[in-house]
Design an enzyme around this catalytic site. Sequence first.
Site, PDB file in Angstrom:
ATOM      1  N   GLY A  17      19.015  63.432  45.382  1.00  0.00           N
ATOM      2  CA  GLY A  17      19.645  62.381  46.187  1.00  0.00           C
ATOM      3  C   GLY A  17      21.003  62.046  45.581  1.00  0.00           C
ATOM      4  O   GLY A  17      21.494  62.754  44.683  1.00  0.00           O
ATOM      5  N   LYS A  39      12.343  69.106  45.284  1.00  0.00           N
ATOM      6  CA  LYS A  39      11.078  69.528  45.909  1.00  0.00           C
ATOM      7  C   LYS A  39      11.248  70.297  47.203  1.00  0.00           C
ATOM      8  O   LYS A  39      10.470  71.164  47.533  1.00  0.00           O
ATOM      9  CB  LYS A  39      10.255  68.276  46.256  1.00  0.00           C
ATOM     10  CG  LYS A  39       9.702  67.553  45.085  1.00  0.00           C
ATOM     11  CD  LYS A  39       8.596  66.607  45.486  1.00  0.00           C
ATOM     12  CE  LYS A  39       9.056  65.392  46.209  1.00  0.00           C
ATOM     13  NZ  LYS A  39       8.025  64.344  46.291  1.00  0.00           N
ATOM     14  N   SER A  47      18.440  58.894  50.048  1.00  0.00           N
ATOM     15  CA  SER A  47      19.864  58.517  50.149  1.00  0.00           C
ATOM     16  C   SER A  47      20.436  58.917  51.504  1.00  0.00           C
ATOM     17  O   SER A  47      21.211  58.199  52.114  1.00  0.00           O
ATOM     18  CB  SER A  47      20.706  59.210  49.081  1.00  0.00           C
ATOM     19  OG  SER A  47      20.129  59.135  47.835  1.00  0.00           O
ATOM     20  N   ALA A  50      20.132  56.427  54.264  1.00  0.00           N
ATOM     21  CA  ALA A  50      20.695  55.073  54.130  1.00  0.00           C
ATOM     22  C   ALA A  50      21.724  54.861  55.233  1.00  0.00           C
ATOM     23  O   ALA A  50      22.634  55.663  55.415  1.00  0.00           O
ATOM     24  CB  ALA A  50      21.329  54.893  52.763  1.00  0.00           C
ATOM     25  N   GLY A  53      25.217  50.938  54.035  1.00  0.00           N
ATOM     26  CA  GLY A  53      26.412  51.296  53.297  1.00  0.00           C
ATOM     27  C   GLY A  53      26.349  50.989  51.822  1.00  0.00           C
ATOM     28  O   GLY A  53      25.274  50.937  51.238  1.00  0.00           O
ATOM     29  N   GLU A 125      25.495  42.162  55.308  1.00  0.00           N
ATOM     30  CA  GLU A 125      24.041  42.343  55.396  1.00  0.00           C
ATOM     31  C   GLU A 125      23.354  41.146  54.758  1.00  0.00           C
ATOM     32  O   GLU A 125      24.013  40.300  54.142  1.00  0.00           O
ATOM     33  CB  GLU A 125      23.627  43.665  54.723  1.00  0.00           C
ATOM     34  CG  GLU A 125      24.080  44.874  55.531  1.00  0.00           C
ATOM     35  CD  GLU A 125      23.723  46.212  54.892  1.00  0.00           C
ATOM     36  OE1 GLU A 125      22.888  46.245  53.982  1.00  0.00           O
ATOM     37  OE2 GLU A 125      24.314  47.213  55.318  1.00  0.00           O
ATOM     38  N   HIS A 248      11.458  46.547  54.282  1.00  0.00           N
ATOM     39  CA  HIS A 248      12.621  46.315  55.150  1.00  0.00           C
ATOM     40  C   HIS A 248      12.116  45.624  56.396  1.00  0.00           C
ATOM     41  O   HIS A 248      11.137  46.066  57.003  1.00  0.00           O
ATOM     42  CB  HIS A 248      13.310  47.642  55.494  1.00  0.00           C
ATOM     43  CG  HIS A 248      14.680  47.452  56.065  1.00  0.00           C
ATOM     44  ND1 HIS A 248      14.881  46.868  57.298  1.00  0.00           N
ATOM     45  CD2 HIS A 248      15.904  47.730  55.570  1.00  0.00           C
ATOM     46  CE1 HIS A 248      16.189  46.810  57.538  1.00  0.00           C
ATOM     47  NE2 HIS A 248      16.835  47.321  56.503  1.00  0.00           N
ATOM     48  N   ARG A 299      16.126  39.739  52.054  1.00  0.00           N
ATOM     49  CA  ARG A 299      15.086  40.532  52.717  1.00  0.00           C
ATOM     50  C   ARG A 299      13.655  40.068  52.503  1.00  0.00           C
ATOM     51  O   ARG A 299      12.824  40.163  53.387  1.00  0.00           O
ATOM     52  CB  ARG A 299      15.181  41.960  52.192  1.00  0.00           C
ATOM     53  CG  ARG A 299      15.663  42.871  53.243  1.00  0.00           C
ATOM     54  CD  ARG A 299      15.830  44.226  52.699  1.00  0.00           C
ATOM     55  NE  ARG A 299      17.105  44.702  53.194  1.00  0.00           N
ATOM     56  CZ  ARG A 299      17.622  45.860  52.880  1.00  0.00           C
ATOM     57  NH1 ARG A 299      16.988  46.648  52.042  1.00  0.00           N
ATOM     58  NH2 ARG A 299      18.757  46.240  53.389  1.00  0.00           N
ATOM     59  N   HIS A 360      10.140  50.008  51.908  1.00  0.00           N
ATOM     60  CA  HIS A 360      11.491  50.549  51.961  1.00  0.00           C
ATOM     61  C   HIS A 360      12.041  50.932  50.590  1.00  0.00           C
ATOM     62  O   HIS A 360      12.678  51.977  50.445  1.00  0.00           O
ATOM     63  CB  HIS A 360      12.378  49.490  52.609  1.00  0.00           C
ATOM     64  CG  HIS A 360      13.801  49.890  52.830  1.00  0.00           C
ATOM     65  ND1 HIS A 360      14.162  50.982  53.604  1.00  0.00           N
ATOM     66  CD2 HIS A 360      14.970  49.338  52.403  1.00  0.00           C
ATOM     67  CE1 HIS A 360      15.499  51.073  53.630  1.00  0.00           C
ATOM     68  NE2 HIS A 360      16.000  50.102  52.899  1.00  0.00           N
ATOM     69  N   GLU A 384      16.739  55.135  42.447  1.00  0.00           N
ATOM     70  CA  GLU A 384      15.625  54.244  42.781  1.00  0.00           C
ATOM     71  C   GLU A 384      14.464  54.312  41.792  1.00  0.00           C
ATOM     72  O   GLU A 384      13.749  53.337  41.608  1.00  0.00           O
ATOM     73  CB  GLU A 384      15.128  54.533  44.210  1.00  0.00           C
ATOM     74  CG  GLU A 384      14.135  53.486  44.695  1.00  0.00           C
ATOM     75  CD  GLU A 384      13.766  53.628  46.152  1.00  0.00           C
ATOM     76  OE1 GLU A 384      14.500  54.309  46.907  1.00  0.00           O
ATOM     77  OE2 GLU A 384      12.733  53.066  46.556  1.00  0.00           O
ATOM     78  N   ARG A 395      15.891  43.363  45.843  1.00  0.00           N
ATOM     79  CA  ARG A 395      17.216  43.999  45.861  1.00  0.00           C
ATOM     80  C   ARG A 395      18.111  43.413  46.953  1.00  0.00           C
ATOM     81  O   ARG A 395      17.667  43.234  48.100  1.00  0.00           O
ATOM     82  CB  ARG A 395      17.038  45.499  46.123  1.00  0.00           C
ATOM     83  CG  ARG A 395      18.328  46.276  46.220  1.00  0.00           C
ATOM     84  CD  ARG A 395      18.017  47.727  46.480  1.00  0.00           C
ATOM     85  NE  ARG A 395      17.368  47.881  47.770  1.00  0.00           N
ATOM     86  CZ  ARG A 395      17.968  48.336  48.865  1.00  0.00           C
ATOM     87  NH1 ARG A 395      19.219  48.709  48.815  1.00  0.00           N
ATOM     88  NH2 ARG A 395      17.307  48.455  49.991  1.00  0.00           N
ATOM     89  N   SER A 400      21.963  49.498  46.273  1.00  0.00           N
ATOM     90  CA  SER A 400      21.360  50.681  45.635  1.00  0.00           C
ATOM     91  C   SER A 400      22.274  51.902  45.679  1.00  0.00           C
ATOM     92  O   SER A 400      22.298  52.682  44.723  1.00  0.00           O
ATOM     93  CB  SER A 400      20.009  51.007  46.263  1.00  0.00           C
ATOM     94  OG  SER A 400      20.071  50.844  47.638  1.00  0.00           O
ATOM     95  N   LEU A 401      23.037  52.082  46.765  1.00  0.00           N
ATOM     96  CA  LEU A 401      23.955  53.228  46.761  1.00  0.00           C
ATOM     97  C   LEU A 401      25.034  53.013  45.703  1.00  0.00           C
ATOM     98  O   LEU A 401      25.506  53.953  45.064  1.00  0.00           O
ATOM     99  CB  LEU A 401      24.593  53.443  48.144  1.00  0.00           C
ATOM    100  CG  LEU A 401      23.674  53.954  49.258  1.00  0.00           C
ATOM    101  CD1 LEU A 401      24.482  54.218  50.534  1.00  0.00           C
ATOM    102  CD2 LEU A 401      22.919  55.220  48.874  1.00  0.00           C
TER     103      LEU A 401
END
Length: 553
Positions: A17, A39, A47, A50, A53, A125, A248, A299, A360, A384, A395, A400-401
């Site tokens: 990712g 894998k 990723s 997503a 953003g 967000e 989520h 969230r 999520h 992650e 979070r 996370s990105l």
Amino acid sequence: MKKHEIKQFDHIVIGSGLAGLTCAYHLAKSGRKVAVFTKRSIDECNSRLAQGGVACVMDKLDTFDEHVADTLYAGAGMCNEKAVRAIVEAGPAAINEIIALGAEFTTRGELGHTDDPNAFDLGREGGHGKRRILHAGDITGAELERVMVKTIRSLKNVSVFENHIAIDLVVSHRLGIPGTNRCFGAYVLDIASGEIFTALAASTTMACGGAGKVYLYTSNPDVACGSGVAMAYRAGAKIANMEFIQFHPTILYHPTIRSFLISEALRGEGAVLKCRDKRTGEPVEFMQKYHPMQSLAPRDVVARAIDSEMKRTGEECVYLDIRHHSEETLRRRFPNIFAKCLEAGINMAHDLIPVVPAAHFVCGGIKTGINGATNIEGLYAVGECACTGLHGANRLASNSLLEAMVVPKAAAEDIEARYETLKSIHPDRRPAMNWTTGNATDSDEEILIAHNWDEIRRFMWDYVGIYRTNKRLERAKNRIKLIRKEIEKYYWDFIVTADLVELRNIATVAELIIDSSLKRKESRGLHYNADYPFLEPELECVDTIIQRDVRRM
Ligand code: SIN
């Protein structure tokens, strides 16, 4: 009998990712030999899916302090403030670096705004007090993954092994070597040939992503089995805060289209959550009952509110209403989501979008510093599967990105600075590192794998989901104990397959989530246990750490 093969590299990255590829990219700058094991195909990862953003301070009206404050507030007292600040402040440089590699973020002009048309369009967000989400349409993850795949493919010293699944880490304590626990690499299964080999390196970085598949309903792809956390745990790494599983709030509710995310960015553009009034059947807003930020609350609050409204009304979903925007605006801002909804027979400009919460993101994981280092020498974790302290108990959206771009670089720099030391710990004990399968016979018990997998996902959803109680957690603990015993038995009896490896990892992670949830005697952030109250976030709170003693007796 074929000789067991040992492959030697300088660095190993497990997972492809954004975090894994970013780490491989920075490691490769030294010119050393890097192997990436993944894998499935290189871009099959969380990723890529997503949408929203990357949260990053890019506007003069925004500040690092505000981004830090929003992250700490969402994290409900559990964030590591130093880590939050370091990651937030490193954001703009990471963004510029990926732009230099070819990433394209949406500008205001592309969305028809005439003021400041060359500036990046910044979305909003849940939990963010400001517009600070850089995005590439509504497929930001896919754009970043595209750029990193292209970059990695162009590097001669990086070898990508697709369809190769890591089974376990090779660590000194499991080999009976005394002293500090050190990681030498991993046992890897080549899925196509069925061969298992040992991959050795000075550093091993886990970038295995999330664990959404532990739950019946998830936004995650099939690969998200928690393998990084499970392998690291079996190797003796510290695992932190696994009780904090983020649900989520808005996954499309549809009989055949499964796991499709309706980005929080819609709420950033004014979409409102509604449920049907029991008496009139009319859609009515409900978030004003739960949080002053209403539909844009953090969230954990929104997912719990939806869960409680669904129980109150007896409905199977709630709705998102974004009908105040024209079809043209929606098509331009959310092309991917608009098209998917149309496929489901929903025109976002005219219809309500039915949504439900689903698993999520794992906020806990392998405990690391902000340089990705774990408690095992030579073992790093990024993305992650790691717990740097950025996310705390919940979070903040699109952080996370950002983490997936910042921490892997710091990890690669730390590894490079310590390369000579890490390299010198390679032991000359290769025979001990061969894989042994015991009395392996062909598994004709695939039904057992499918059944156990299904059972785990169902009871995790029912007992260890958004709403928990001590009784439910105890029930889940009893179930997982039995299943784990069964899995361990056929794990050592049968030939190892990718399905079996994934089932074993799912079961390990499920147990870690249950045990961590049982350990936390309070409700906090994403961990809601109806037997305990929510305490003030300011009250001192401690990480839940689970670590296994893996020294060979
Ligand atoms: C979303 O687009 O709603 C997901 C963003 C995230 O999970 O950070």
